[in-house]
Design a protein around this motif. Structure first.
Motif, mmCIF file in Angstrom:
data_model
loop_
_atom_site.group_PDB
_atom_site.id
_atom_site.type_symbol
_atom_site.label_atom_id
_atom_site.label_comp_id
_atom_site.label_asym_id
_atom_site.label_seq_id
_atom_site.Cartn_x
_atom_site.Cartn_y
_atom_site.Cartn_z
ATOM 1 N N UNK A 141 0.830 -1.214 0.000
ATOM 2 C CA UNK A 141 0.000 0.000 0.000
ATOM 3 C C UNK A 141 0.865 1.266 0.000
ATOM 4 N N UNK A 142 2.016 1.192 0.682
ATOM 5 C CA UNK A 142 2.946 2.338 0.738
ATOM 6 C C UNK A 142 3.820 2.432 -0.511
ATOM 7 N N UNK A 143 3.707 1.448 -1.405
ATOM 8 C CA UNK A 143 4.486 1.478 -2.639
ATOM 9 C C UNK A 143 5.921 1.001 -2.473
ATOM 10 N N UNK A 144 6.202 0.227 -1.422
ATOM 11 C CA UNK A 144 7.565 -0.251 -1.189
ATOM 12 C C UNK A 144 7.787 -1.663 -1.725
ATOM 13 N N UNK A 145 6.698 -2.412 -1.888
ATOM 14 C CA UNK A 145 6.744 -3.761 -2.443
ATOM 15 C C UNK A 145 5.669 -3.902 -3.508
ATOM 16 N N UNK A 146 5.862 -4.882 -4.390
ATOM 17 C CA UNK A 146 4.821 -5.297 -5.321
ATOM 18 C C UNK A 146 4.681 -6.804 -5.197
ATOM 19 N N UNK A 147 3.465 -7.263 -5.476
ATOM 20 C CA UNK A 147 3.170 -8.696 -5.364
ATOM 21 C C UNK A 147 2.544 -9.137 -6.682
ATOM 22 N N UNK A 148 2.970 -10.296 -7.159
ATOM 23 C CA UNK A 148 2.337 -10.871 -8.343
ATOM 24 C C UNK A 148 2.317 -12.386 -8.208
ATOM 25 N N UNK A 149 1.344 -12.993 -8.850
ATOM 26 C CA UNK A 149 1.210 -14.451 -8.822
ATOM 27 C C UNK A 149 2.370 -15.070 -9.591
ATOM 28 N N UNK A 163 -1.291 -19.987 -6.889
ATOM 29 C CA UNK A 163 -1.701 -19.690 -5.512
ATOM 30 C C UNK A 163 -0.617 -18.948 -4.740
ATOM 31 N N UNK A 164 0.602 -18.932 -5.282
ATOM 32 C CA UNK A 164 1.747 -18.347 -4.592
ATOM 33 C C UNK A 164 2.013 -16.937 -5.105
ATOM 34 N N UNK A 165 2.286 -16.043 -4.180
ATOM 35 C CA UNK A 165 2.649 -14.672 -4.535
ATOM 36 C C UNK A 165 4.159 -14.505 -4.500
ATOM 37 N N UNK A 166 4.698 -13.879 -5.525
ATOM 38 C CA UNK A 166 6.112 -13.516 -5.558
ATOM 39 C C UNK A 166 6.210 -12.034 -5.218
ATOM 40 N N UNK A 167 7.148 -11.703 -4.374
ATOM 41 C CA UNK A 167 7.308 -10.311 -3.940
ATOM 42 C C UNK A 167 8.557 -9.708 -4.559
ATOM 43 N N UNK A 168 8.474 -8.434 -4.863
ATOM 44 C CA UNK A 168 9.633 -7.694 -5.356
ATOM 45 C C UNK A 168 9.609 -6.309 -4.726
ATOM 46 N N UNK A 169 10.787 -5.766 -4.552
ATOM 47 C CA UNK A 169 10.897 -4.434 -3.964
ATOM 48 C C UNK A 169 10.766 -3.394 -5.075
ATOM 49 N N UNK A 170 10.161 -2.282 -4.760
ATOM 50 C CA UNK A 170 10.032 -1.181 -5.718
ATOM 51 C C UNK A 170 11.247 -0.265 -5.595
ATOM 52 N N UNK A 171 11.373 0.665 -6.509
ATOM 53 C CA UNK A 171 12.455 1.646 -6.436
ATOM 54 C C UNK A 171 12.366 2.428 -5.126
ATOM 55 N N UNK A 172 11.144 2.767 -4.720
ATOM 56 C CA UNK A 172 10.971 3.496 -3.455
ATOM 57 C C UNK A 172 11.349 2.619 -2.269
ATOM 58 N N UNK A 173 11.014 1.335 -2.328
ATOM 59 C CA UNK A 173 11.405 0.418 -1.261
ATOM 60 C C UNK A 173 12.917 0.326 -1.130
ATOM 61 N N UNK A 174 13.592 0.240 -2.267
ATOM 62 C CA UNK A 174 15.062 0.204 -2.247
ATOM 63 C C UNK A 174 15.622 1.515 -1.710
ATOM 64 N N UNK A 175 15.003 2.624 -2.091
ATOM 65 C CA UNK A 175 15.454 3.931 -1.581
ATOM 66 C C UNK A 175 15.329 3.995 -0.065
ATOM 67 N N UNK A 176 14.200 3.498 0.466
ATOM 68 C CA UNK A 176 14.004 3.480 1.919
ATOM 69 C C UNK A 176 15.038 2.585 2.606
ATOM 70 N N UNK A 177 15.328 1.427 2.006
ATOM 71 C CA UNK A 177 16.366 0.539 2.559
ATOM 72 C C UNK A 177 17.709 1.254 2.620
ATOM 73 N N UNK A 178 18.058 1.904 1.522
ATOM 74 C CA UNK A 178 19.359 2.591 1.464
ATOM 75 C C UNK A 178 19.418 3.759 2.448
ATOM 76 N N UNK A 179 18.294 4.442 2.651
ATOM 77 C CA UNK A 179 18.254 5.513 3.649
ATOM 78 C C UNK A 179 18.457 4.977 5.062
ATOM 79 N N UNK A 180 17.884 3.811 5.341
ATOM 80 C CA UNK A 180 17.951 3.233 6.684
ATOM 81 C C UNK A 180 19.286 2.552 6.973
ATOM 82 N N UNK A 181 19.952 2.032 5.931
ATOM 83 C CA UNK A 181 21.126 1.192 6.153
ATOM 84 C C UNK A 181 22.224 1.817 7.018
ATOM 85 N N UNK A 182 22.619 3.067 6.809
ATOM 86 C CA UNK A 182 23.675 3.622 7.676
ATOM 87 C C UNK A 182 23.270 3.616 9.159
#
Length: 157
Positions: free
Chosen positions: A88-96, A102-121
């Motif tokens: 909902x926040x646009x940090x992940x996407x889900x697709x079958x 029946x299984x969902x595959x998850x992937x990180x969005x560009x914004x999700x990666x940006x948030x990860x990189x901001x948090x990492x330090x």
């Protein structure tokens, strides 16, 4: 009285030390770890569990929610709720998945990666602060013992 109940007397309770209780000590360490994390990452940044989920998805694009539970140790219902919020926040996407609809595959969005990189330090600073009381030459042993505890307790709850 059963044998177990007889062993717990008023005197044994007076002599029970929380400061020598592994469960209590681990809980206290967890509280302090979260406090350090929040100080370093910021109250408005990713939470420790959000960071763990996003990092796991970043490192293994297409991971299923079931594998995400195994990877992070976060329970299934919490992972499902967190994934829904992160989508909902646009940090992940889900697709079958094509193999199993029946299984969902998850992937990180560009914004999700940006948030990860901001948090990492901040995450790295909090981890360093957390382990700093342990002598440098004992840190690998300490981490190995924590990993051993988790592995053994997961296998034999």
């Amino acid at each position: 009285m059963s044998g177990d109940t007889q062993a717990i007397t008023a005197d044994s309770l007076l002599n029970f030390s929380l400061h020598d209780s592994p469960g209590h000590l681990l809980r206290r360490c967890q509280q302090l770890a979260v406090d350090l994390y929040t100080m370093e990452v910021g109250a408005n940044g990713l939470t420790p569990r959000q960071f763990a989920l996003l990092l796991a998805v970043y490192q293994k694009a297409g991971i299923s929610q079931v594998d995400l539970v195994r990877q992070t140790g976060i329970d299934r219902s919490t992972v499902a709720e967190m994934v829904a919020r992160l989508i909902k926040r646009g940090l992940l996407v889900r697709q079958r998945t094509e193999n199993d609809r029946r299984t969902n595959a998850l992937a990180i969005t560009a914004e999700g990666e940006r948030q990860l990189r901001l948090a990492q330090p901040g995450v790295m600073r909090s981890q360093e602060r957390l382990i700093s009381p342990i002598p440098v030459n004992r840190r690998a042993e300490f981490i190995a013992m924590l990993q051993q505890l988790i592995e053994q307790l997961e296998q034999n709850p």
